[in-house]
Scaffold this motif. Sequence first.
Motif, PDB file in Angstrom:
ATOM      1  N   ARG A   9      37.650 -53.303-150.575  1.00 16.39           N
ATOM      2  CA  ARG A   9      36.291 -53.638-150.125  1.00 16.39           C
ATOM      3  C   ARG A   9      36.219 -55.102-149.704  1.00 16.39           C
ATOM      4  N   GLU A  12      37.725 -55.219-146.316  1.00 11.58           N
ATOM      5  CA  GLU A  12      36.775 -54.656-145.358  1.00 11.58           C
ATOM      6  C   GLU A  12      35.677 -55.672-145.029  1.00 11.58           C
ATOM      7  N   THR A  13      35.203 -56.379-146.033  1.00 13.14           N
ATOM      8  CA  THR A  13      34.189 -57.412-145.832  1.00 13.14           C
ATOM      9  C   THR A  13      34.734 -58.514-144.933  1.00 13.14           C
ATOM     10  N   LYS A  15      37.206 -58.471-142.839  1.00 13.83           N
ATOM     11  CA  LYS A  15      37.440 -57.972-141.477  1.00 13.83           C
ATOM     12  C   LYS A  15      36.124 -57.826-140.715  1.00 13.83           C
ATOM     13  N   SER A  16      35.085 -57.336-141.394  1.00 14.75           N
ATOM     14  CA  SER A  16      33.803 -57.147-140.707  1.00 14.75           C
ATOM     15  C   SER A  16      33.184 -58.486-140.310  1.00 14.75           C
ATOM     16  N   LEU A  17      33.553 -59.542-141.016  1.00 15.06           N
ATOM     17  CA  LEU A  17      33.067 -60.890-140.698  1.00 15.06           C
ATOM     18  C   LEU A  17      33.995 -61.619-139.722  1.00 15.06           C
ATOM     19  N   ASN A  18      35.086 -60.938-139.330  1.00 13.69           N
ATOM     20  CA  ASN A  18      36.074 -61.510-138.417  1.00 13.69           C
ATOM     21  C   ASN A  18      36.632 -62.837-138.932  1.00 13.69           C
ATOM     22  N   GLU A  70      25.221 -50.262-149.622  1.00 15.20           N
ATOM     23  CA  GLU A  70      25.612 -50.889-148.362  1.00 15.20           C
ATOM     24  C   GLU A  70      26.378 -52.178-148.614  1.00 15.20           C
ATOM     25  N   MET A  71      27.230 -52.550-147.659  1.00 16.47           N
ATOM     26  CA  MET A  71      28.050 -53.749-147.813  1.00 16.47           C
ATOM     27  C   MET A  71      27.210 -55.020-147.908  1.00 16.47           C
TER      28      MET A  71
END
Length: 127
Positions: A9, A12-13, A15-18, A70-71
Amino acid sequence: MICLTQGERIKETRKSLNLTLEKFGEKIGVTKTAISRIEKGERGCTEQMTKAICREFGVDYIWLTTGEGEMFVDSDDDFIEKIDRIMAGESDIRKNAIKALVNASTEDIEALDRLIDLYLQAKNEKD
């Protein structure tokens, strides 16, 4: 349903924030190696680091620790707007009391808790 580990997780966090391992780690005061080891499951994430990730990146604590929900958490404005919608028809005094608790510091909540305890003690002595 795929259950991710806390490390997955965190990845994933990130990566989602680039963000690179290095940039993500810098924001919470750890090295890229530490983040890499956590993401791979070679090392656990401390409670302090978990809270830092939530605070720094707006990640939901429950999601990060359990995978539920939710994230990202809503912004304060979104949250206050939800209170207004949920409490439609309630008095402004009630709505403002809830909003005050949402914005209260830990010290404020602890002080309120002590006041409630004193009130209950006085009430019990009266009865």
